[in-house]
Design an enzyme around this catalytic site. Structure first.
Site, PDB file in Angstrom:
ATOM      1  N   SER A 118      23.760  29.713 -14.990  1.00 40.17           N
ATOM      2  CA  SER A 118      25.241  29.638 -14.716  1.00 40.17           C
ATOM      3  C   SER A 118      25.443  27.993 -15.152  1.00 40.17           C
ATOM      4  CB  SER A 118      25.836  30.046 -13.418  1.00 40.17           C
ATOM      5  OG  SER A 118      27.016  29.615 -13.177  1.00 40.17           O
ATOM      6  N   TYR A 142      25.833  28.545  -4.508  1.00 40.05           N
ATOM      7  CA  TYR A 142      25.737  29.270  -5.639  1.00 40.05           C
ATOM      8  C   TYR A 142      24.855  28.674  -6.632  1.00 40.05           C
ATOM      9  CZ  TYR A 142      26.428  31.934  -9.816  1.00 40.05           C
ATOM     10  OH  TYR A 142      26.281  32.633 -10.992  1.00 40.05           O
ATOM     11  N   LYS A 146      21.117  28.948  -8.389  1.00 46.96           N
ATOM     12  CA  LYS A 146      20.678  29.138  -9.920  1.00 46.96           C
ATOM     13  C   LYS A 146      19.725  28.186 -10.495  1.00 46.96           C
ATOM     14  CE  LYS A 146      22.661  33.249 -10.657  1.00 46.96           C
ATOM     15  NZ  LYS A 146      22.153  34.240 -11.228  1.00 46.96           N
TER      16      LYS A 146
HETATM   17  N1  UFG Z   1      41.774  30.879 -10.453  1.00 43.87           N
HETATM   18  C1  UFG Z   1      43.175  31.025  -9.848  1.00 43.87           C
HETATM   19  N2  UFG Z   1      43.712  31.841  -8.964  1.00 43.87           N
HETATM   20  C2  UFG Z   1      42.808  32.949  -8.856  1.00 43.87           C
HETATM   21  C3  UFG Z   1      41.591  33.022  -9.232  1.00 43.87           C
HETATM   22  C4  UFG Z   1      41.164  31.887  -9.934  1.00 43.87           C
HETATM   23  O1  UFG Z   1      43.947  29.829 -10.189  1.00 43.87           O
HETATM   24  O2  UFG Z   1      43.280  33.670  -8.029  1.00 43.87           O
HETATM   25  C5  UFG Z   1      41.411  29.749 -11.094  1.00 43.87           C
HETATM   26  C6  UFG Z   1      40.195  28.970 -10.485  1.00 43.87           C
HETATM   27  O3  UFG Z   1      40.727  27.930  -9.577  1.00 43.87           O
HETATM   28  C7  UFG Z   1      39.517  28.446 -11.826  1.00 43.87           C
HETATM   29  C8  UFG Z   1      39.924  29.471 -12.922  1.00 43.87           C
HETATM   30  O4  UFG Z   1      40.979  30.374 -12.314  1.00 43.87           O
HETATM   31  O5  UFG Z   1      40.007  27.392 -12.151  1.00 43.87           O
HETATM   32  C9  UFG Z   1      38.620  30.584 -13.082  1.00 43.87           C
HETATM   33  O6  UFG Z   1      38.255  31.037 -11.638  1.00 43.87           O
HETATM   34  P1  UFG Z   1      37.355  32.221 -11.682  1.00 43.87           P
HETATM   35  O7  UFG Z   1      37.160  32.434 -10.190  1.00 43.87           O
HETATM   36  O8  UFG Z   1      37.834  33.390 -12.451  1.00 43.87           O
HETATM   37  O9  UFG Z   1      35.775  31.660 -12.270  1.00 43.87           O
HETATM   38  P2  UFG Z   1      35.195  30.670 -11.749  1.00 43.87           P
HETATM   39  O10 UFG Z   1      35.182  29.358 -12.899  1.00 43.87           O
HETATM   40  O11 UFG Z   1      35.470  29.832 -10.499  1.00 43.87           O
HETATM   41  O12 UFG Z   1      33.768  31.045 -11.866  1.00 43.87           O
HETATM   42  C10 UFG Z   1      32.955  31.435 -12.582  1.00 43.87           C
HETATM   43  C11 UFG Z   1      32.105  32.736 -12.277  1.00 43.87           C
HETATM   44  C12 UFG Z   1      30.853  31.860 -11.282  1.00 43.87           C
HETATM   45  C13 UFG Z   1      30.386  30.856 -11.881  1.00 43.87           C
HETATM   46  C14 UFG Z   1      31.511  29.661 -12.364  1.00 43.87           C
HETATM   47  C15 UFG Z   1      31.004  28.532 -12.885  1.00 43.87           C
HETATM   48  O13 UFG Z   1      32.729  33.733 -11.678  1.00 43.87           O
HETATM   49  O14 UFG Z   1      30.050  32.918 -11.244  1.00 43.87           O
HETATM   50  O15 UFG Z   1      32.332  30.394 -13.231  1.00 43.87           O
HETATM   51  O16 UFG Z   1      32.050  27.584 -12.853  1.00 43.87           O
HETATM   52  F1  UFG Z   1      29.592  30.136 -11.024  1.00 43.87           F
END
Ligand code: UFG
Length: 329
Positions: A118, A142, A146
């Site tokens: 990741s 997490y 990884k």
């Molecule tokens: N976000 C919102 N509202 C929500 C959900 C997400 O504003 O309800 C924002 C988050 O703050 C983030 C972006 O949208 O800025 C993307 O969020 P996600 O939860 O979709 O994805 P992440 O970037 O947090 O996580 C993903 C994978 C993880 C991995 C990570 C690496 O799901 O497994 O990328 O950064 F570890």
């Protein structure tokens, strides 16, 4: 391409898309999954061995019975937020699974593995876009699990001569363009599914986590890569290992970033419906911006993401979230 491939976590989101691509390329696919997060009905391209990776007996039996030639290892717990609250569970599952898998591969004589790593292993990057040689300093449990798995692979390569490809995904998104499988998480925490659910009324307003980031529109920027592109990269990584070209660690992203607000706008265009939003405080552990430098994957595997249009990625995900008529072009 190895003919017989064990896919751990093949009942999950990225794993099931990879199984479909493998089967289409002529491989025999065996899924190994404990179904704690995956779905049995997503296993359509080969047998399902229901088992936990830490159950060495079942795992070794599966490797032997199916005369497995290579492993693709997806099975892991993968919620950043959950990992902060339950680090022991994450270390136990993700590291314990990898230890058992490497031991079983060594015992049976399987020498090639593609690992689901990741961009979370980089933590908050010093520079953008992220290249593979940058410091890996994860900021949550997490990401640390990884990274520790990557270390295990490197050590096992030296000790036992295994060959690995550690693929560091950026944000997996979209779904099978043919609609056979899609993204189904419970609970759902990812941006695109939640925005689609907010647009359809299946869920409440989308909470935007942070509008004061140092980005052009104040919201976080991520590199969304289509799950079918990820699957394609795994096939190429298997070919790379089978050709004896050696172990690698590669970023898998498009190289382009999209902000939360840009994702919301794409969901509104694709569905033709407004996404109700609430601006909230930043979510703990979210870096402002993560984008991949995809050059090394291109040079090493000849891989480049085919889906470069965010609207198309969203359109493929949409039918899974109550938008039956969304474009699937
Ligand atoms: N976000 C919102 N509202 C929500 C959900 C997400 O504003 O309800 C924002 C988050 O703050 C983030 C972006 O949208 O800025 C993307 O969020 P996600 O939860 O979709 O994805 P992440 O970037 O947090 O996580 C993903 C994978 C993880 C991995 C990570 C690496 O799901 O497994 O990328 O950064 F570890």
């Amino acid at each position: 391409m190895p003919r017989r491939v064990l896919v751990t976590g093949g009942a999950g989101y990225i794993g099931s898309h990879c199984c479909k691509a493998l089967a289409r390329a002529g491989a025999e696919v065996v899924v190994y999954d404990n179904l704690s997060r995956g779905h049995a009905d997503a296993v359509k391209w080969g047998p399902l061995v229901e088992g936990d990776l830490r159950d060495r007996v079942t795992l070794e039996a599966a490797l032997r019975a199916h005369r497995i030639e290579a492993v693709i290892h997806f099975a892991a717990l993968a919620y950043v937020g959950e990992s902060v609250g339950a680090p022991e569970t994450y270390y136990d599952n993700n590291l314990g699974g990898m230890i058992a898998l490497l031991e079983a591969m060594e015992a049976v004589g399987v020498g090639r593995i593609v690992f689901s790593s990741s961009c979370a292993t980089y933590g908050t990057p010093a520079q953008l876009p992220i290249t593979e040689d940058m410091v890996q300093a994860p900021i949550n449990p997490y990401g640390r699990t990884k990274l520790a798995c990557e270390w295990m692979l490197r050590d096992a390569a030296v000790a036992h001569g295994i060959e690995f490809a550690a693929l560091r995904y950026f944000n997996a998104a979209g779904a099978d363009p043919e609609g056979e499988i899609g993204e189904r998480h419970d609970p759902e925490t990812h941006l695109i599914p939640l925005a689609l659910m907010a647009a359809s009324g299946e869920a409440g307003p989308l909470r935007i986590f942070g509008t004061d980031y140092p980005t052009p529109d104040g919201t976080c920027i991520r590199d969304y890569i289509h799950v079918d592109d990820l699957a394609e990269a795994h096939l190429r990584a298997l070919d790379h290992l089978a050709a004896g070209r050696g172990s690698v660690a590669l970023n898998l992203g498009t190289g382009r970033g999209s902000s939360v607000r840009e994702v919301i706008a794409a969901v509104e265009r694709v569905t033709g419906r407004p996404v109700p939003v609430i601006a909230e405080a930043r979510r703990a552990g979210d870096p402002a911006e993560l984008t991949a430098d995809p050059s090394k994957a291109r040079e090493t595997l000849g891989f480049a993401a085919r889906y470069t249009d965010l609207d198309q990625i969203v359109a493929h995900a949409a039918p899974w979230f109550g938008h039956a008529r969304a474009l699937a072009g």
